[in-house]
Write a protein that holds these residues in place. Structure first.
Motif, PDB file in Angstrom:
ATOM      1  N   GLU A  10     -10.684  -4.390  12.810  1.00 37.24           N
ATOM      2  CA  GLU A  10      -9.258  -4.392  13.470  1.00 37.24           C
ATOM      3  C   GLU A  10      -8.251  -4.468  12.278  1.00 37.24           C
ATOM      4  OE1 GLU A  10     -12.366  -5.668  15.983  1.00 37.24           O
ATOM      5  OE2 GLU A  10     -12.077  -6.468  14.135  1.00 37.24           O
ATOM      6  N   GLU A  11      -8.632  -4.919  11.206  1.00 39.83           N
ATOM      7  CA  GLU A  11      -7.647  -5.135  10.010  1.00 39.83           C
ATOM      8  C   GLU A  11      -7.465  -3.592   9.671  1.00 39.83           C
ATOM      9  OE1 GLU A  11      -7.237  -7.368   5.774  1.00 39.83           O
ATOM     10  OE2 GLU A  11      -9.154  -7.448   6.813  1.00 39.83           O
ATOM     11  N   VAL A  12      -8.462  -2.795   9.572  1.00 38.07           N
ATOM     12  CA  VAL A  12      -8.374  -1.432   9.163  1.00 38.07           C
ATOM     13  C   VAL A  12      -7.384  -0.458  10.255  1.00 38.07           C
ATOM     14  CG1 VAL A  12      -9.720   0.781   8.738  1.00 38.07           C
ATOM     15  CG2 VAL A  12     -10.597  -1.387   8.182  1.00 38.07           C
ATOM     16  N   LYS A  13      -7.791  -0.803  11.649  1.00 39.29           N
ATOM     17  CA  LYS A  13      -7.007  -0.383  12.373  1.00 39.29           C
ATOM     18  C   LYS A  13      -5.547  -0.628  12.455  1.00 39.29           C
ATOM     19  CE  LYS A  13      -6.565   0.356  17.526  1.00 39.29           C
ATOM     20  NZ  LYS A  13      -7.053  -0.197  18.918  1.00 39.29           N
ATOM     21  N   ALA A  14      -5.437  -1.784  11.935  1.00 43.47           N
ATOM     22  CA  ALA A  14      -3.933  -2.237  11.992  1.00 43.47           C
ATOM     23  C   ALA A  14      -3.242  -1.482  10.825  1.00 43.47           C
ATOM     24  CB  ALA A  14      -3.609  -3.814  11.641  1.00 43.47           C
ATOM     25  N   ALA A  15      -4.253  -1.327   9.600  1.00 48.06           N
ATOM     26  CA  ALA A  15      -3.390  -0.452   8.447  1.00 48.06           C
ATOM     27  C   ALA A  15      -3.104   0.865   8.643  1.00 48.06           C
ATOM     28  CB  ALA A  15      -4.407  -0.585   7.288  1.00 48.06           C
ATOM     29  N   ARG A  16      -3.745   1.500   9.848  1.00 51.57           N
ATOM     30  CA  ARG A  16      -3.295   2.837  10.011  1.00 51.57           C
ATOM     31  C   ARG A  16      -2.160   3.204  10.767  1.00 51.57           C
ATOM     32  NH1 ARG A  16      -8.198   6.157   9.803  1.00 51.57           N
ATOM     33  NH2 ARG A  16     -10.049   4.849   9.978  1.00 51.57           N
ATOM     34  N   ALA A  17      -1.490   2.015  11.080  1.00 55.74           N
ATOM     35  CA  ALA A  17      -0.179   1.906  12.131  1.00 55.74           C
ATOM     36  C   ALA A  17       0.809   2.654  11.106  1.00 55.74           C
ATOM     37  CB  ALA A  17       0.266   0.654  12.741  1.00 55.74           C
ATOM     38  N   LYS A  18       0.833   2.398   9.968  1.00 60.25           N
ATOM     39  CA  LYS A  18       1.671   2.784   8.619  1.00 60.25           C
ATOM     40  C   LYS A  18       1.074   3.610   7.686  1.00 60.25           C
ATOM     41  CE  LYS A  18       5.609   1.668   6.017  1.00 60.25           C
ATOM     42  NZ  LYS A  18       6.577   0.557   5.249  1.00 60.25           N
ATOM     43  N   PRO A  19       0.896   4.897   7.931  1.00 64.83           N
ATOM     44  CA  PRO A  19       0.095   5.911   6.990  1.00 64.83           C
ATOM     45  C   PRO A  19       0.989   5.930   5.575  1.00 64.83           C
ATOM     46  CG  PRO A  19      -0.110   7.047   9.096  1.00 64.83           C
ATOM     47  CD  PRO A  19       1.031   5.868   9.078  1.00 64.83           C
ATOM     48  N   LEU A  20       0.201   6.057   4.576  1.00 64.29           N
ATOM     49  CA  LEU A  20       0.910   6.038   3.216  1.00 64.29           C
ATOM     50  C   LEU A  20       0.336   7.386   2.610  1.00 64.29           C
ATOM     51  CD1 LEU A  20       0.466   2.478   1.710  1.00 64.29           C
ATOM     52  CD2 LEU A  20       2.539   3.502   2.901  1.00 64.29           C
ATOM     53  N   THR A  21       1.278   7.684   1.789  1.00 64.75           N
ATOM     54  CA  THR A  21       0.849   9.134   0.842  1.00 64.75           C
ATOM     55  C   THR A  21      -0.036   8.459  -0.545  1.00 64.75           C
ATOM     56  OG1 THR A  21       2.765   9.080  -0.590  1.00 64.75           O
ATOM     57  CG2 THR A  21       2.799  10.308   1.372  1.00 64.75           C
ATOM     58  N   PRO A  22      -0.949   9.203  -1.262  1.00 64.25           N
ATOM     59  CA  PRO A  22      -1.502   8.516  -2.317  1.00 64.25           C
ATOM     60  C   PRO A  22      -0.300   8.204  -3.380  1.00 64.25           C
ATOM     61  CG  PRO A  22      -2.451  10.633  -1.606  1.00 64.25           C
ATOM     62  CD  PRO A  22      -1.503  10.546  -0.743  1.00 64.25           C
ATOM     63  N   GLU A  23       0.786   8.649  -3.366  1.00 66.16           N
ATOM     64  CA  GLU A  23       1.781   8.321  -4.375  1.00 66.16           C
ATOM     65  C   GLU A  23       2.565   6.982  -4.006  1.00 66.16           C
ATOM     66  OE1 GLU A  23       1.349  12.824  -4.634  1.00 66.16           O
ATOM     67  OE2 GLU A  23       1.651  11.357  -2.951  1.00 66.16           O
ATOM     68  N   GLU A  24       2.447   6.483  -2.676  1.00 64.05           N
ATOM     69  CA  GLU A  24       3.001   5.337  -2.258  1.00 64.05           C
ATOM     70  C   GLU A  24       1.871   4.482  -2.419  1.00 64.05           C
ATOM     71  OE1 GLU A  24       5.913   6.733   1.328  1.00 64.05           O
ATOM     72  OE2 GLU A  24       3.691   6.497   1.685  1.00 64.05           O
ATOM     73  N   VAL A  25       0.620   4.656  -2.448  1.00 64.97           N
ATOM     74  CA  VAL A  25      -0.360   3.626  -2.726  1.00 64.97           C
ATOM     75  C   VAL A  25      -0.198   3.304  -4.100  1.00 64.97           C
ATOM     76  CG1 VAL A  25      -2.897   3.441  -2.643  1.00 64.97           C
ATOM     77  CG2 VAL A  25      -2.100   4.421  -0.676  1.00 64.97           C
ATOM     78  N   HIS A  26       0.016   4.352  -5.081  1.00 64.13           N
ATOM     79  CA  HIS A  26       0.259   4.251  -6.429  1.00 64.13           C
ATOM     80  C   HIS A  26       1.228   3.000  -6.684  1.00 64.13           C
ATOM     81  CE1 HIS A  26       1.627   5.131 -10.644  1.00 64.13           C
ATOM     82  NE2 HIS A  26       0.169   4.869 -10.881  1.00 64.13           N
ATOM     83  N   ALA A  27       2.357   3.348  -6.020  1.00 61.08           N
ATOM     84  CA  ALA A  27       3.268   2.301  -6.214  1.00 61.08           C
ATOM     85  C   ALA A  27       3.113   0.945  -5.759  1.00 61.08           C
ATOM     86  CB  ALA A  27       4.789   2.787  -5.257  1.00 61.08           C
ATOM     87  N   LEU A  28       2.329   0.623  -4.694  1.00 56.48           N
ATOM     88  CA  LEU A  28       1.872  -0.443  -4.486  1.00 56.48           C
ATOM     89  C   LEU A  28       0.979  -1.220  -5.640  1.00 56.48           C
ATOM     90  CD1 LEU A  28       0.256  -0.142  -0.784  1.00 56.48           C
ATOM     91  CD2 LEU A  28       2.269  -1.662  -1.478  1.00 56.48           C
ATOM     92  N   ARG A  29       0.211  -0.562  -6.173  1.00 51.69           N
ATOM     93  CA  ARG A  29      -0.662  -0.922  -7.460  1.00 51.69           C
ATOM     94  C   ARG A  29       0.306  -1.210  -8.585  1.00 51.69           C
ATOM     95  NH1 ARG A  29      -5.841  -0.332  -9.593  1.00 51.69           N
ATOM     96  NH2 ARG A  29      -5.707  -0.599 -11.727  1.00 51.69           N
ATOM     97  N   GLN A  30       1.362  -0.504  -8.697  1.00 48.60           N
ATOM     98  CA  GLN A  30       2.386  -0.596  -9.469  1.00 48.60           C
ATOM     99  C   GLN A  30       3.089  -2.356  -9.536  1.00 48.60           C
ATOM    100  OE1 GLN A  30       0.855   1.513 -11.697  1.00 48.60           O
ATOM    101  NE2 GLN A  30       2.855   1.659 -12.797  1.00 48.60           N
ATOM    102  N   GLY A  31       3.087  -2.724  -8.354  1.00 51.80           N
ATOM    103  CA  GLY A  31       3.637  -3.623  -8.016  1.00 51.80           C
ATOM    104  C   GLY A  31       2.809  -4.885  -8.286  1.00 51.80           C
ATOM    105  N   LEU A  32       1.573  -4.744  -8.514  1.00 53.22           N
ATOM    106  CA  LEU A  32       0.293  -5.943  -8.554  1.00 53.22           C
ATOM    107  C   LEU A  32       0.535  -6.463  -9.975  1.00 53.22           C
ATOM    108  CD1 LEU A  32      -2.722  -4.261  -6.833  1.00 53.22           C
ATOM    109  CD2 LEU A  32      -0.781  -5.862  -5.803  1.00 53.22           C
ATOM    110  N   ARG A  33       0.133  -7.837 -10.163  1.00 54.40           N
ATOM    111  CA  ARG A  33       0.454  -8.416 -11.479  1.00 54.40           C
ATOM    112  C   ARG A  33      -0.999  -8.492 -11.764  1.00 54.40           C
ATOM    113  NH1 ARG A  33       4.943 -13.201 -10.847  1.00 54.40           N
ATOM    114  NH2 ARG A  33       6.774 -11.809 -10.495  1.00 54.40           N
ATOM    115  N   LEU A  34      -1.677  -7.352 -12.439  1.00 52.29           N
ATOM    116  CA  LEU A  34      -2.950  -7.299 -12.852  1.00 52.29           C
ATOM    117  C   LEU A  34      -3.029  -7.762 -14.201  1.00 52.29           C
ATOM    118  CD1 LEU A  34      -4.140  -4.075 -11.265  1.00 52.29           C
ATOM    119  CD2 LEU A  34      -4.476  -6.202 -10.597  1.00 52.29           C
ATOM    120  N   PRO A  35      -4.041  -8.434 -14.733  1.00 48.91           N
ATOM    121  CA  PRO A  35      -4.382  -9.008 -16.057  1.00 48.91           C
ATOM    122  C   PRO A  35      -4.391  -7.703 -16.959  1.00 48.91           C
ATOM    123  CG  PRO A  35      -6.386  -9.653 -14.621  1.00 48.91           C
ATOM    124  CD  PRO A  35      -5.069  -9.116 -13.735  1.00 48.91           C
TER     125      PRO A  35
END
Length: 230
Positions: free
Chosen positions: A205-230
C-alpha cells in the motif's frame, strides 16, 4: 457362501454384490463419465468396488448386466470395461498427486534484479556501484530516508553521490515495472543489510501511494541531496 467367491456366484449377485460400498466420486480417468451414466441408473452407488476385480471378472459382470437390461454400444462397453479394469482393477494406478501450492516469492528473489550491480550480499562494486550493506541503515536513519529509499527503487537515480567517501556517478534504473508487492519485498530485503531497530516494514500500500506522484531519476537525486547523511 464365501464373499466374492466363484464367478458364477458373483454374477448371480450382479453389480450390487461387488459394489456395496459407495463414495461421492470415482477415480479420475477416461471413461469415468460413461461409467456413471450407465451404471448409476440402476445402482445408487459411487461405483467403488468392495474388492478390486480382474479384467476378466469385470467383463463377466458386464455380460450379466447386459442380460439384466444394460444398453450399451460395443464402443461404450469397451470403454467401460477399460475404465473398470484399470481404475477398479486388481492393481489400480495410484491417485494423482495434488499440485503443490506455489511458494511465495521472497525479497531475496526480487533482489536478483539488483545484485548484478550491488552484489549478492549488498557489498557493491566500487568504484562503479555503491554498497548497500551498512549504507541502507544510514539512509533510513536520516530524516526523509525511508521515502528516499522507496523512491530510488521505484524511479532510479541519476547524479553523483558519495557513499563511504567514494564518489559514484552511474545511472541507476528504476523498478516501477515491478508489482507493488515485489517492490515492498525487495525494500524489506534491503533492510536486512542494516536498518534502525524497530523500523516498520514497507507495505504494498505504501508503494502504491508513492506511485501517485512519479519522479524522474534527477528528482530522486535532489531528494538525496536534502538528506543529512553522515
Amino acid at each position: 457362501m464365501r464373499k466374492l467367491g466363484l464367478p458364477l456366484l458373483a454374477l448371480g449377485l450382479g453389480l450390487s454384490g461387488y459394489l456395496a460400498l459407495s463414495q461421492p466420486t470415482l477415480p479420475e480417468g477416461p471413461g469415468k463419465e460413461l461409467v456413471l451414466a450407465k451404471c448409476q441408473t440402476c445402482h445408487d452407488i459411487g461405483l467403488v468396488a468392495r474388492e478390486r476385480l480382474s479384467r476378466e471378472r469385470w467383463d463377466a459382470v458386464l455380460d450379466e448386466m447386459a442380460l439384466q437390461g444394460l444398453k450399451v454400444t460395443p464402443e461404450e462397453r469397451s470403454a467401460i470395461l477399460d475404465y473398470l479394469a484399470t481404475y477398479l482393477g486388481t492393481t489400480p494406478p495410484p491417485p494423482p498427486q495434488a499440485a503443490e501450492a506455489p511458494t511465495a516469492k521472497t525479497g531475496a528473489q526480487v533482489y536478483a534484479n539488483c545484485q548484478g550491480c550491488h552484489g549478492p550480499q549488498g557489498e557493491g562494486n566500487p568504484p562503479l556501484f555503491p554498497p548497500l550493506r551498512g549504507h541502507v541503515a544510514k539512509l533510513l536513519g536520516a530524516e526523509g530516508g525511508r521515502n528516499y529509499l522507496l523512491q530510488v527503487v521505484l524511479y532510479g537515480l541519476q547524479g553523483e553521490i558519495q557513499v563511504e567517501g567514494q564518489a559514484y556517478n552511474q545511472v541507476m534504473p528504476g523498478f516501477a515495472w515491478l508489482p507493488d508487492e515485489d517492490v515492498a519485498l525487495v525494500l524489506n530485503h534491503l533492510l536486512t543489510f542494516g536498518a534502525p531497530e524497530g523500523l516498520r516494514p514497507y507495505t504494498p500500500e505504501e508503494v502504491k501511494a508513492a506511485r501517485a506522484k512519479p519522479l524522474t531519476p534527477e528528482e530522486v537525486h535532489a531528494l538525496r541531496q536534502g538528506l543529512r547523511l553522515p
